[in-house]
Write an enzyme that holds these catalytic residues in place. Structure first.
Site, PDB file in Angstrom:
ATOM      1  N   ASN A  84      -4.747   6.612  -2.640  1.00 22.37           N
ATOM      2  CA  ASN A  84      -5.618   6.987  -3.759  1.00 22.37           C
ATOM      3  C   ASN A  84      -6.545   5.860  -4.214  1.00 22.37           C
ATOM      4  O   ASN A  84      -7.642   6.123  -4.708  1.00 22.37           O
ATOM      5  CB  ASN A  84      -4.789   7.507  -4.932  1.00 22.37           C
ATOM      6  N   PRO A 133      -7.539   2.851  -2.046  1.00 24.15           N
ATOM      7  CA  PRO A 133      -7.518   1.945  -0.891  1.00 24.15           C
ATOM      8  C   PRO A 133      -8.079   0.579  -1.257  1.00 24.15           C
ATOM      9  O   PRO A 133      -9.034   0.472  -2.018  1.00 24.15           O
ATOM     10  CB  PRO A 133      -8.429   2.654   0.125  1.00 24.15           C
ATOM     11  N   LYS A 172       1.066  -2.326   5.679  1.00 24.16           N
ATOM     12  CA  LYS A 172       0.867  -0.980   6.220  1.00 24.16           C
ATOM     13  C   LYS A 172      -0.063  -0.204   5.291  1.00 24.16           C
ATOM     14  O   LYS A 172       0.317   0.187   4.198  1.00 24.16           O
ATOM     15  CB  LYS A 172       2.187  -0.216   6.338  1.00 24.16           C
ATOM     16  N   SER A 197       4.602   7.848  -3.739  1.00 17.28           N
ATOM     17  CA  SER A 197       5.324   8.909  -4.430  1.00 17.28           C
ATOM     18  C   SER A 197       6.777   8.514  -4.677  1.00 17.28           C
ATOM     19  O   SER A 197       7.346   7.658  -3.993  1.00 17.28           O
ATOM     20  CB  SER A 197       5.284  10.193  -3.607  1.00 17.28           C
ATOM     21  N   GLY A 211       9.408   6.626  -2.296  1.00 21.40           N
ATOM     22  CA  GLY A 211       9.967   5.412  -2.874  1.00 21.40           C
ATOM     23  C   GLY A 211      11.481   5.374  -2.779  1.00 21.40           C
ATOM     24  O   GLY A 211      12.078   4.320  -2.510  1.00 21.40           O
ATOM     25  N   LEU A 271       5.575   3.805  -8.629  1.00 20.44           N
ATOM     26  CA  LEU A 271       5.708   5.207  -8.230  1.00 20.44           C
ATOM     27  C   LEU A 271       4.873   6.120  -9.128  1.00 20.44           C
ATOM     28  O   LEU A 271       3.726   5.839  -9.398  1.00 20.44           O
ATOM     29  CB  LEU A 271       7.193   5.583  -8.239  1.00 20.44           C
ATOM     30  N   CYS A 329      -1.679   7.682 -10.473  1.00 19.31           N
ATOM     31  CA  CYS A 329      -0.341   7.685 -11.065  1.00 19.31           C
ATOM     32  C   CYS A 329      -0.437   7.510 -12.572  1.00 19.31           C
ATOM     33  O   CYS A 329       0.480   7.874 -13.309  1.00 19.31           O
ATOM     34  CB  CYS A 329       0.529   6.610 -10.433  1.00 19.31           C
ATOM     35  N   SER A 330      -1.551   6.981 -13.047  1.00 23.76           N
ATOM     36  CA  SER A 330      -1.739   6.752 -14.476  1.00 23.76           C
ATOM     37  C   SER A 330      -2.456   7.898 -15.177  1.00 23.76           C
ATOM     38  O   SER A 330      -2.775   7.782 -16.366  1.00 23.76           O
ATOM     39  CB  SER A 330      -2.550   5.469 -14.696  1.00 23.76           C
ATOM     40  N   GLU A 372       4.195  15.126 -11.394  1.00 23.64           N
ATOM     41  CA  GLU A 372       2.893  14.546 -11.104  1.00 23.64           C
ATOM     42  C   GLU A 372       2.118  15.483 -10.183  1.00 23.64           C
ATOM     43  O   GLU A 372       2.554  15.776  -9.074  1.00 23.64           O
ATOM     44  CB  GLU A 372       3.087  13.185 -10.446  1.00 23.64           C
ATOM     45  N   TRP A 381       1.154  -4.459 -14.533  1.00 24.19           N
ATOM     46  CA  TRP A 381       1.068  -3.046 -14.161  1.00 24.19           C
ATOM     47  C   TRP A 381       2.455  -2.593 -13.725  1.00 24.19           C
ATOM     48  O   TRP A 381       3.063  -3.168 -12.839  1.00 24.19           O
ATOM     49  CB  TRP A 381       0.067  -2.834 -13.030  1.00 24.19           C
TER      50      TRP A 381
END
Length: 484
Positions: A156, A158, A179, A233, A237, A255, A288-289, A387, A453
């Site tokens: 989401n 990069p 990765k 996700s 995770g 996550l 995610c936020s 989510e 964060w």
């Protein structure tokens, strides 16, 4: 539009590019056209990358921190020099509008520069004396790089989440095996080329493209990787943590989230609507936020809902390269279908559609979903609790500040929250009551490298950014000496 070779090398190990056995197809989500083919790798490449990183670790960890800082600044300068190309790569591969891609690239530059600053003088701060209750002994605490680290990043943002991990890891003196997401590897491949051009010693930074099963899983379980840092996700995770447990290695997890925006009764409605729109529709909601649960004081509820509906319907969707585009496409077909499925399931459970909920009629091609607003979403529904990772806002009224806080905290997640109020003292009190790692007050979702964060509950394990991001890649050693 950018052009790519037929088959891009997706493996960078020990300073050399190579091809792997996996064929990864990279698609432009706005056009559904194939952008490139990347030759990804498998477990054997992970072994080679880890071995290269191990060989390089002694030299890199022993390099003066001021020298490591110089490399980080050079990387930031390299990103700055290729800013326009990287913006285009983000737009092509991720489908986000140019202005959003520009924010991403600037974040990368700021992150590498910030950790260059932290690396300066790190050697001098490496050892700290520890007061003891006796004169018979003396003690010091020492922070050392934890070793070879495996970094697994999502699609989401990069290069952004990559910078958040790579920069502090290199600053700390760790060697890296990265990765990228197999869905959006193009920006990371460009970043790897920049790192190579900056002269970072061979083996210090290694990149292995591939699927989670072929590359991510072996990384998480690898006995020679000292620490794994994963963003993605919750389901994956958990798998990363389980595999890491096999070798009892350090794990950091960033996550999911199901965050709330609280609009108190004294809020500026125009500001509240803009913050709700930004919190739900930036990056097409693939954050995610995302503050996808919007809680509004009942006296403002009807007017807020009317204005939010108008704002959502005014958002311009389309080609990310068009200057007027405000919201792009979802990243791929699977995500597109998943988001639409969540909306339909929510409606079936009793939610009321205010606007959106489908593909824009003017965009028959591309993975576009309209900015969506729903009300009366059942509190036990997946739409309210899980989510969605799409442009979907669920709006609910509240009758008291205590009720709003209870609704906001009633979640398995606790990443972020937003509060809108004209009374800053009251807003601060509400912020203190929210179970979230970061709370914005009357502000958009600004993120600075200097602030941490990460979140509460199932949102995170550990913290990124700030000095905490550096400490995530350090081990603690105490040395106790008898006085002679």
């Amino acid at each position: 539009m950018l052009n790519f070779p037929q088959n891009l090398a997706g493996v960078y190990i020990d300073g050399q590019w190579s091809h792997g056995p996996q064929a990864l197809t990279v698609v432009n989500p706005a056009s559904e056209q194939v952008l490139a083919h990347v030759d990804g790798a498998d477990e054997s490449a992970v072994d080679l990358a880890v071995a290269a990183a191990q060989r390089a670790f002694g030299g890199w960890s022993g390099t003066p921190s001021v020298v490591r800082a110089g490399y980080l600044r050079a990387i930031a300068e390299g990103v700055q020099a290729r800013r326009e190309r990287l913006i285009q790569l983000q737009a092509c591969n991720n489908g986000k509008p140019l202005f959003e891609a520009g924010i991403d690239v600037d974040d990368v530059i700021a992150t590498f520069n910030y950790y260059a600053t932290l690396a300066d003088g790190l050697d001098e701060r490496q050892d700290t004396s520890v007061p003891l209750p006796t004169d018979e002994f003396s003690a010091r605490v020492r922070r050392e790089p934890c070793g070879v680290v495996g970094l697994i990043v999502p699609w989401n943002f990069p290069m952004v989440t990559t910078a958040w991990k790579v920069a502090p890891a290199l600053a700390a003196g760790c060697c890296v095996v990265l990765k990228p997401s197999e869905v959006t590897p193009l920006a990371e491949l460009e970043l790897a080329a920049i790192i190579a051009e900056c002269g970072v010693p061979q083996g210090v930074f290694n990149l292995v493209c591939g699927t989670g099963l072929a590359v991510g899983a072996p990384m998480a379980a690898h006995r020679r990787i000292a620490k794994v840092s994963f963003t993605g996700s919750n389901a994956v995770g958990v798998q990363v943590m389980q595999r890491a447990a096999e070798t009892v290695k350090g794990v950091s997890l960033e996550l999911g989230g199901k965050s709330a925006l609280l609009v108190l009764e004294d809020a500026d409605l125009d500001l509240a609507v803009e913050l709700a729109s930004g919190g739900g529709y930036f990056n097409a909601g693939q954050m995610c936020s995302a503050t996808s649960r919007v809680l509004v004081a009942r006296p403002l509820y009807n007017e807020f809902l009317q204005r939010l509906k108008a704002r959502a319907e005014a958002i311009v969707q389309g080609d990310p390269f068009e200057p007027g585009t405000e919201m792009g496409a979802l990243v791929n077909r699977a995500q597109y279908q998943r988001v639409l499925g969540h909306i339909q399931a929510g409606l079936a459970a009793g939610a009321v559609l205010v606007t959106g909920g489908a593909r824009p009629a003017a965009l028959p091609v591309g993975y576009f979903v309209q900015p969506t607003v729903l009300t009366d979403v059942p509190l036990d529904s997946a739409l309210w609790n899980e989510e969605i990772f799409g442009p979907v806002l669920c709006v609910r009224p509240f009758d008291s500040e205590a009720e709003a806080i209870e609704l906001a905290n009633d979640s398995d997640f606790g990443l972020v929250a937003s509060v809108v109020s004209a009374d800053t003292v009251r807003a601060e009190t509400v912020a203190n009551a929210l179970q979230a790692g970061l709370v914005w007050i009357n502000a958009p979702q600004v993120i600075f490298p200097q602030t941490a964060w990460g979140g509460y509950k199932q949102s995170s394990l550990g913290r990124e950014l700030g000095p905490w991001g550096l400490q995530a890649f350090q081990e603690i050693k105490h040395v106790v000496r008898a006085s002679l």
